[in-house]
Design an enzyme around this catalytic site. Structure first.
Site, PDB file in Angstrom:
ATOM      1  N   ASP A 105      -5.609  13.490  13.491  1.00 26.86           N
ATOM      2  CA  ASP A 105      -5.588  13.522  11.969  1.00 26.86           C
ATOM      3  C   ASP A 105      -4.297  13.657  11.448  1.00 26.86           C
ATOM      4  O   ASP A 105      -4.352  13.812  10.142  1.00 26.86           O
ATOM      5  CB  ASP A 105      -6.710  14.359  11.632  1.00 26.86           C
ATOM      6  CG  ASP A 105      -6.418  16.091  12.266  1.00 26.86           C
ATOM      7  OD1 ASP A 105      -5.335  16.205  12.780  1.00 26.86           O
ATOM      8  OD2 ASP A 105      -7.150  17.038  11.672  1.00 26.86           O
ATOM      9  N   SER A 106      -3.547  13.858  12.227  1.00 27.25           N
ATOM     10  CA  SER A 106      -1.833  13.747  11.626  1.00 27.25           C
ATOM     11  C   SER A 106      -1.500  12.520  10.918  1.00 27.25           C
ATOM     12  O   SER A 106      -0.644  12.479   9.781  1.00 27.25           O
ATOM     13  CB  SER A 106      -1.055  13.910  12.791  1.00 27.25           C
ATOM     14  OG  SER A 106      -1.171  13.213  13.824  1.00 27.25           O
TER      15      SER A 106
ATOM     16  N   GLU B  82      -1.002  23.980  21.309  1.00 26.66           N
ATOM     17  CA  GLU B  82       0.040  23.462  20.329  1.00 26.66           C
ATOM     18  C   GLU B  82       0.529  24.835  19.862  1.00 26.66           C
ATOM     19  O   GLU B  82       0.201  25.628  19.492  1.00 26.66           O
ATOM     20  CB  GLU B  82      -0.742  22.753  19.282  1.00 26.66           C
ATOM     21  CG  GLU B  82       0.344  22.525  17.703  1.00 26.66           C
ATOM     22  CD  GLU B  82      -0.158  21.437  16.780  1.00 26.66           C
ATOM     23  OE1 GLU B  82      -1.203  21.024  16.939  1.00 26.66           O
ATOM     24  OE2 GLU B  82       0.634  21.304  16.102  1.00 26.66           O
TER      25      GLU B  82
ATOM     26  N   LYS C  71     -11.385  14.447  19.875  1.00 24.69           N
ATOM     27  CA  LYS C  71     -10.811  15.671  19.820  1.00 24.69           C
ATOM     28  C   LYS C  71     -11.350  16.511  18.795  1.00 24.69           C
ATOM     29  O   LYS C  71     -11.529  15.911  17.575  1.00 24.69           O
ATOM     30  CB  LYS C  71      -9.509  15.592  19.913  1.00 24.69           C
ATOM     31  CG  LYS C  71      -8.591  16.874  19.862  1.00 24.69           C
ATOM     32  CD  LYS C  71      -7.035  16.960  20.167  1.00 24.69           C
ATOM     33  CE  LYS C  71      -6.166  16.633  18.748  1.00 24.69           C
ATOM     34  NZ  LYS C  71      -6.436  17.594  17.742  1.00 24.69           N
TER      35      LYS C  71
ATOM     36  N   ASP D  29      -9.469  11.853  16.878  1.00 19.72           N
ATOM     37  CA  ASP D  29      -9.587  13.290  16.195  1.00 19.72           C
ATOM     38  C   ASP D  29     -10.891  13.440  15.325  1.00 19.72           C
ATOM     39  O   ASP D  29     -11.015  12.483  14.336  1.00 19.72           O
ATOM     40  CB  ASP D  29      -8.439  13.457  15.289  1.00 19.72           C
ATOM     41  CG  ASP D  29      -7.839  14.555  15.955  1.00 19.72           C
ATOM     42  OD1 ASP D  29      -8.505  15.620  16.584  1.00 19.72           O
ATOM     43  OD2 ASP D  29      -6.357  15.060  15.321  1.00 19.72           O
TER      44      ASP D  29
ATOM     45  N   GLU E 294     -10.820  20.763  16.955  1.00 15.95           N
ATOM     46  CA  GLU E 294      -9.814  21.933  16.897  1.00 15.95           C
ATOM     47  C   GLU E 294     -10.554  23.120  17.021  1.00 15.95           C
ATOM     48  O   GLU E 294     -11.766  23.392  16.533  1.00 15.95           O
ATOM     49  CB  GLU E 294      -9.019  21.925  15.732  1.00 15.95           C
ATOM     50  CG  GLU E 294      -8.025  20.850  15.309  1.00 15.95           C
ATOM     51  CD  GLU E 294      -7.029  21.129  14.371  1.00 15.95           C
ATOM     52  OE1 GLU E 294      -6.923  22.006  13.664  1.00 15.95           O
ATOM     53  OE2 GLU E 294      -6.352  20.009  14.130  1.00 15.95           O
TER      54      GLU E 294
END
Ligand code: KIV
Length: 295
Positions: A59-60, A198, A128, A98, A130
Protein backbone atom coordinates in the site's frame (compact mmCIF):
# COMPACT_ATOMS: atom_id res chain seq x y z
CA UNK A 1 16.20 -36.21 -15.37
CA UNK A 2 16.17 -35.01 -11.78
CA UNK A 3 12.79 -33.95 -10.47
CA UNK A 4 14.24 -32.44 -7.30
CA UNK A 5 13.08 -28.83 -7.16
CA UNK A 6 15.93 -26.35 -7.23
CA UNK A 7 15.87 -23.37 -4.92
CA UNK A 8 16.02 -19.89 -6.37
CA UNK A 9 19.38 -18.79 -5.02
CA UNK A 10 20.53 -16.54 -7.84
CA UNK A 11 18.95 -14.78 -10.81
CA UNK A 12 20.75 -17.18 -13.15
CA UNK A 13 19.78 -20.41 -11.40
CA UNK A 14 16.95 -22.45 -12.89
CA UNK A 15 13.87 -20.51 -11.90
CA UNK A 16 10.86 -22.18 -10.40
CA UNK A 17 7.84 -20.29 -9.15
CA UNK A 18 8.19 -19.37 -5.48
CA UNK A 19 5.90 -21.38 -3.24
CA UNK A 20 5.32 -21.40 0.51
CA UNK A 21 7.26 -24.68 1.01
CA UNK A 22 10.15 -23.29 -1.05
CA UNK A 23 10.12 -20.12 1.04
CA UNK A 24 10.20 -22.10 4.27
CA UNK A 25 13.05 -24.15 2.81
CA UNK A 26 15.03 -21.00 2.08
CA UNK A 27 14.71 -20.06 5.73
CA UNK A 28 15.75 -23.53 6.82
CA UNK A 29 18.84 -23.38 4.60
CA UNK A 30 19.67 -19.84 5.74
CA UNK A 31 19.36 -18.45 2.19
CA UNK A 32 18.54 -14.73 2.33
CA UNK A 33 15.04 -13.97 1.01
CA UNK A 34 14.63 -10.96 -1.29
CA UNK A 35 11.37 -9.03 -1.43
CA UNK A 36 10.67 -5.81 -3.28
CA UNK A 37 7.52 -3.83 -3.86
CA UNK A 38 6.04 -3.39 -7.33
CA UNK A 39 2.86 -1.67 -8.43
CA UNK A 40 2.62 -2.13 -12.18
CA UNK A 41 3.64 -4.24 -15.17
CA UNK A 42 7.18 -2.90 -15.73
CA UNK A 43 8.18 -2.83 -12.06
CA UNK A 44 7.00 -6.43 -11.60
CA UNK A 45 8.91 -7.47 -14.74
CA UNK A 46 12.05 -5.77 -13.44
CA UNK A 47 11.70 -7.42 -10.03
CA UNK A 48 11.22 -10.82 -11.62
CA UNK A 49 14.17 -10.36 -13.99
CA UNK A 50 16.31 -9.39 -10.99
CA UNK A 51 15.46 -12.74 -9.43
CA UNK A 52 13.55 -11.57 -6.35
CA UNK A 53 11.67 -14.18 -4.35
CA UNK A 54 8.66 -12.17 -3.25
CA UNK A 55 6.88 -9.19 -4.81
CA UNK A 56 4.70 -7.11 -2.52
CA UNK A 57 2.10 -4.88 -4.08
CA UNK A 58 2.44 -2.65 -1.05
CA UNK A 59 0.00 0.00 0.00
CA UNK A 60 3.11 2.18 -0.18
CA UNK A 61 1.89 2.49 -3.78
CA UNK A 62 -0.62 4.92 -2.33
CA UNK A 63 2.29 7.37 -2.02
CA UNK A 64 4.83 6.17 -4.60
CA UNK A 65 2.57 5.88 -7.62
CA UNK A 66 -0.79 7.40 -6.68
CA UNK A 67 0.59 10.51 -5.00
CA UNK A 68 -1.43 10.40 -1.77
CA UNK A 69 0.27 11.87 1.31
CA UNK A 70 0.16 8.54 3.22
CA UNK A 71 -0.94 4.92 2.88
CA UNK A 72 -4.29 5.67 4.49
CA UNK A 73 -6.39 6.88 1.52
CA UNK A 74 -5.70 4.10 -1.03
CA UNK A 75 -8.84 2.09 -1.80
CA UNK A 76 -9.40 -1.60 -2.47
CA UNK A 77 -10.27 -0.78 -6.09
CA UNK A 78 -6.99 1.09 -6.53
CA UNK A 79 -5.00 -1.74 -4.92
CA UNK A 80 -6.75 -4.22 -7.22
CA UNK A 81 -5.73 -2.19 -10.25
CA UNK A 82 -2.09 -1.96 -9.11
CA UNK A 83 -1.94 -5.66 -8.20
CA UNK A 84 -3.53 -6.78 -11.49
CA UNK A 85 -0.92 -4.82 -13.45
CA UNK A 86 1.89 -6.32 -11.35
CA UNK A 87 0.41 -9.79 -11.89
CA UNK A 88 0.67 -9.35 -15.65
CA UNK A 89 4.37 -8.55 -15.25
CA UNK A 90 5.52 -11.60 -13.30
CA UNK A 91 4.97 -15.32 -12.91
CA UNK A 92 7.86 -16.57 -10.75
CA UNK A 93 8.02 -14.54 -7.52
CA UNK A 94 5.21 -15.06 -5.02
CA UNK A 95 2.85 -12.10 -5.47
CA UNK A 96 1.53 -10.66 -2.21
CA UNK A 97 -1.16 -7.99 -2.11
CA UNK A 98 -1.40 -5.54 0.78
CA UNK A 99 -4.85 -5.15 2.31
CA UNK A 100 -5.43 -1.38 2.43
CA UNK A 101 -6.48 0.52 5.55
CA UNK A 102 -10.20 0.17 6.19
CA UNK A 103 -10.59 -3.01 4.14
CA UNK A 104 -10.14 -5.60 6.92
CA UNK A 105 -10.48 -4.00 10.36
CA UNK A 106 -14.29 -4.10 10.68
CA UNK A 107 -14.79 -7.86 10.87
CA UNK A 108 -13.32 -11.22 9.92
CA UNK A 109 -15.93 -11.38 7.13
CA UNK A 110 -14.78 -8.03 5.72
CA UNK A 111 -11.16 -9.23 5.85
CA UNK A 112 -11.97 -12.49 4.03
CA UNK A 113 -13.99 -10.62 1.40
CA UNK A 114 -11.14 -8.23 0.63
CA UNK A 115 -8.53 -10.99 0.64
CA UNK A 116 -10.64 -13.04 -1.77
CA UNK A 117 -10.86 -10.07 -4.13
CA UNK A 118 -7.07 -9.65 -4.09
CA UNK A 119 -6.70 -13.31 -5.05
CA UNK A 120 -9.61 -13.74 -7.48
CA UNK A 121 -9.63 -10.36 -9.21
CA UNK A 122 -5.95 -9.37 -9.10
CA UNK A 123 -4.28 -12.80 -9.10
CA UNK A 124 -2.34 -12.37 -5.86
CA UNK A 125 -1.14 -15.57 -4.23
CA UNK A 126 -1.15 -14.18 -0.70
CA UNK A 127 -2.13 -11.05 1.21
CA UNK A 128 -0.46 -8.94 3.88
CA UNK A 129 -2.11 -7.12 6.72
CA UNK A 130 -0.71 -4.79 9.34
CA UNK A 131 -0.69 -5.11 13.12
CA UNK A 132 -0.49 -7.85 15.69
CA UNK A 133 -3.22 -6.79 18.09
CA UNK A 134 -6.26 -8.92 18.86
CA UNK A 135 -8.24 -7.74 15.81
CA UNK A 136 -5.41 -8.21 13.30
CA UNK A 137 -4.64 -11.67 14.66
CA UNK A 138 -8.30 -12.64 14.36
CA UNK A 139 -8.39 -11.32 10.75
CA UNK A 140 -5.21 -13.21 9.87
CA UNK A 141 -6.64 -16.45 11.32
CA UNK A 142 -9.90 -15.97 9.43
CA UNK A 143 -8.20 -15.31 6.07
CA UNK A 144 -5.88 -18.30 6.54
CA UNK A 145 -8.99 -20.34 7.41
CA UNK A 146 -10.48 -19.28 4.08
CA UNK A 147 -7.46 -20.78 2.33
CA UNK A 148 -5.48 -17.63 1.59
CA UNK A 149 -1.88 -17.33 2.85
CA UNK A 150 -1.27 -14.28 5.04
CA UNK A 151 1.91 -12.32 5.73
CA UNK A 152 1.82 -10.39 9.02
CA UNK A 153 3.50 -7.02 9.63
CA UNK A 154 4.65 -5.70 13.02
CA UNK A 155 6.75 -2.83 14.34
CA UNK A 156 6.07 0.35 12.42
CA UNK A 157 2.70 -0.16 10.75
CA UNK A 158 2.23 2.92 8.55
CA UNK A 159 -1.57 2.58 8.28
CA UNK A 160 -1.84 3.26 12.01
CA UNK A 161 1.23 5.46 12.41
CA UNK A 162 -0.84 8.27 13.96
CA UNK A 163 -1.79 5.96 16.82
CA UNK A 164 1.86 4.86 17.09
CA UNK A 165 3.00 8.45 17.63
CA UNK A 166 4.21 9.11 14.10
CA UNK A 167 6.33 7.52 11.40
CA UNK A 168 9.17 6.42 13.68
CA UNK A 169 11.01 3.35 14.94
CA UNK A 170 9.07 1.08 17.28
CA UNK A 171 10.07 -1.26 20.11
CA UNK A 172 12.65 1.03 21.66
CA UNK A 173 11.64 0.23 25.24
CA UNK A 174 11.59 -3.22 26.81
CA UNK A 175 7.80 -3.05 27.18
CA UNK A 176 7.23 -1.93 23.59
CA UNK A 177 9.64 -4.57 22.24
CA UNK A 178 7.97 -7.29 24.33
CA UNK A 179 4.61 -6.27 22.87
CA UNK A 180 6.00 -6.65 19.33
CA UNK A 181 7.37 -10.06 20.33
CA UNK A 182 3.97 -11.26 21.53
CA UNK A 183 2.30 -9.86 18.39
CA UNK A 184 4.78 -11.73 16.17
CA UNK A 185 4.17 -14.98 18.00
CA UNK A 186 0.38 -14.49 17.90
CA UNK A 187 0.45 -13.88 14.13
CA UNK A 188 2.54 -17.01 13.68
CA UNK A 189 0.06 -18.99 15.78
CA UNK A 190 -2.77 -17.56 13.68
CA UNK A 191 -1.18 -19.30 10.68
CA UNK A 192 0.78 -16.52 8.95
CA UNK A 193 3.38 -17.94 6.54
CA UNK A 194 5.78 -15.02 7.06
CA UNK A 195 6.17 -11.71 8.85
CA UNK A 196 7.48 -8.24 8.10
CA UNK A 197 9.44 -6.50 10.87
CA UNK A 198 9.49 -2.77 10.11
CA UNK A 199 11.63 -0.10 11.80
CA UNK A 200 12.66 -1.83 15.01
CA UNK A 201 16.12 -1.79 16.59
CA UNK A 202 18.36 -4.52 15.19
CA UNK A 203 19.09 -5.84 18.69
CA UNK A 204 15.35 -6.26 19.26
CA UNK A 205 14.97 -8.10 15.93
CA UNK A 206 17.76 -10.45 16.98
CA UNK A 207 15.91 -11.31 20.17
CA UNK A 208 12.63 -11.79 18.31
CA UNK A 209 14.17 -14.03 15.65
CA UNK A 210 14.64 -16.69 18.30
CA UNK A 211 10.88 -16.72 18.95
CA UNK A 212 9.49 -17.24 15.46
CA UNK A 213 9.83 -20.18 13.10
CA UNK A 214 8.29 -18.62 9.99
CA UNK A 215 10.37 -16.46 7.59
CA UNK A 216 10.80 -12.86 8.69
CA UNK A 217 11.44 -10.13 6.14
CA UNK A 218 12.96 -6.98 7.60
CA UNK A 219 12.82 -3.35 6.59
CA UNK A 220 14.78 -1.15 8.93
CA UNK A 221 15.09 -4.09 11.31
CA UNK A 222 18.78 -4.95 10.92
CA UNK A 223 20.54 -7.89 9.36
CA UNK A 224 19.32 -10.79 11.49
CA UNK A 225 16.00 -11.30 9.69
CA UNK A 226 15.62 -14.02 7.06
CA UNK A 227 15.25 -11.51 4.26
CA UNK A 228 15.01 -7.86 3.38
CA UNK A 229 12.45 -5.73 1.59
CA UNK A 230 12.72 -2.24 0.14
CA UNK A 231 10.21 -0.08 -1.65
CA UNK A 232 10.95 -0.07 -5.41
CA UNK A 233 10.88 3.71 -5.70
CA UNK A 234 13.12 4.18 -2.63
CA UNK A 235 15.85 1.81 -3.77
CA UNK A 236 15.86 3.15 -7.32
CA UNK A 237 15.65 6.81 -6.33
CA UNK A 238 12.32 7.56 -8.01
CA UNK A 239 11.30 10.05 -5.34
CA UNK A 240 12.17 13.40 -3.86
CA UNK A 241 14.60 13.17 -0.95
CA UNK A 242 16.38 10.16 0.46
CA UNK A 243 13.53 8.63 2.46
CA UNK A 244 13.86 6.82 5.78
CA UNK A 245 17.23 6.02 7.38
CA UNK A 246 17.03 2.34 6.42
CA UNK A 247 16.82 2.99 2.67
CA UNK A 248 19.87 2.20 0.59
CA UNK A 249 19.67 3.90 -2.80
CA UNK A 250 20.96 1.83 -5.72
CA UNK A 251 20.14 4.27 -8.53
CA UNK A 252 18.92 7.80 -9.10
CA UNK A 253 16.27 7.17 -11.72
CA UNK A 254 14.23 10.28 -10.95
CA UNK A 255 17.19 12.39 -12.06
CA UNK A 256 17.68 10.23 -15.16
CA UNK A 257 14.00 10.47 -16.05
CA UNK A 258 14.01 14.25 -15.51
CA UNK A 259 17.08 14.53 -17.73
CA UNK A 260 15.47 12.38 -20.45
CA UNK A 261 12.20 14.33 -20.58
CA UNK A 262 14.06 17.65 -20.45
CA UNK A 263 16.26 16.56 -23.39
CA UNK A 264 13.12 15.58 -25.36
CA UNK A 265 11.50 18.96 -24.63
CA UNK A 266 14.70 20.76 -25.68
CA UNK A 267 14.88 18.74 -28.92
CA UNK A 268 11.25 19.51 -29.82
CA UNK A 269 11.69 23.22 -29.13
CA UNK A 270 14.93 23.33 -31.17
CA UNK A 271 13.31 21.24 -33.98
CA UNK A 272 16.00 18.56 -33.55
CA UNK A 273 13.28 15.95 -33.08
CA UNK A 274 11.94 14.18 -35.07
CA UNK A 275 14.88 13.41 -37.36
CA UNK A 276 14.55 11.70 -40.76
CA UNK A 277 15.11 8.32 -39.06
CA UNK A 278 11.93 8.81 -37.01
CA UNK A 279 9.61 9.52 -39.97
CA UNK A 280 7.66 7.44 -42.54
CA UNK A 281 8.08 7.78 -46.33
CA UNK A 282 5.61 7.69 -49.22
CA UNK A 283 6.22 6.72 -52.83
CA UNK A 284 6.93 9.98 -54.79
CA UNK A 285 4.26 9.07 -57.39
CA UNK A 286 1.66 8.66 -54.63
CA UNK A 287 2.75 11.97 -53.16
CA UNK A 288 2.42 13.71 -56.55
CA UNK A 289 -1.07 12.21 -56.95
CA UNK A 290 -2.02 13.43 -53.49
CA UNK A 291 -0.76 16.94 -54.32
CA UNK A 292 -2.86 16.92 -57.49
CA UNK A 293 -5.90 15.74 -55.55
CA UNK A 294 -5.46 18.48 -52.97
CA UNK A 295 -5.09 21.06 -55.73
O1 KIV B 1 3.51 -1.14 1.69
C1 KIV B 1 4.70 -1.50 1.74
O2 KIV B 1 5.51 -1.18 0.86
C2 KIV B 1 5.12 -2.30 2.88
C3 KIV B 1 6.57 -2.65 2.96
C4 KIV B 1 7.34 -1.49 3.42
C5 KIV B 1 6.79 -3.85 3.80
O3 KIV B 1 4.33 -2.64 3.69
Amino acid sequence: MSTTPKLIDSPTAERLPMTLPRLAEKKRLGEPIVMVTAYDYPSAQIAQDAGVDLILVGDSGSMTVLGYPSTVPVSVEEMLMLASAARRGCSLPLLIGDLPFGSYEVSDEQAITTALRMVKEAGCEAVKLEGGGEASVSRARAIVGAGIPVMGHVGLTPQTSTALGGWKAQGRTATAAARIASEAVALQEAGCFALVFEAIPSAVSEELMGLVEIPVIGIGAGGSTDGQVLVFHDLLGIRDGLGPRFVKRYANLQQEMNDGVTAFADDVRARRYPGPEHTYSIDPAELAELQALLG
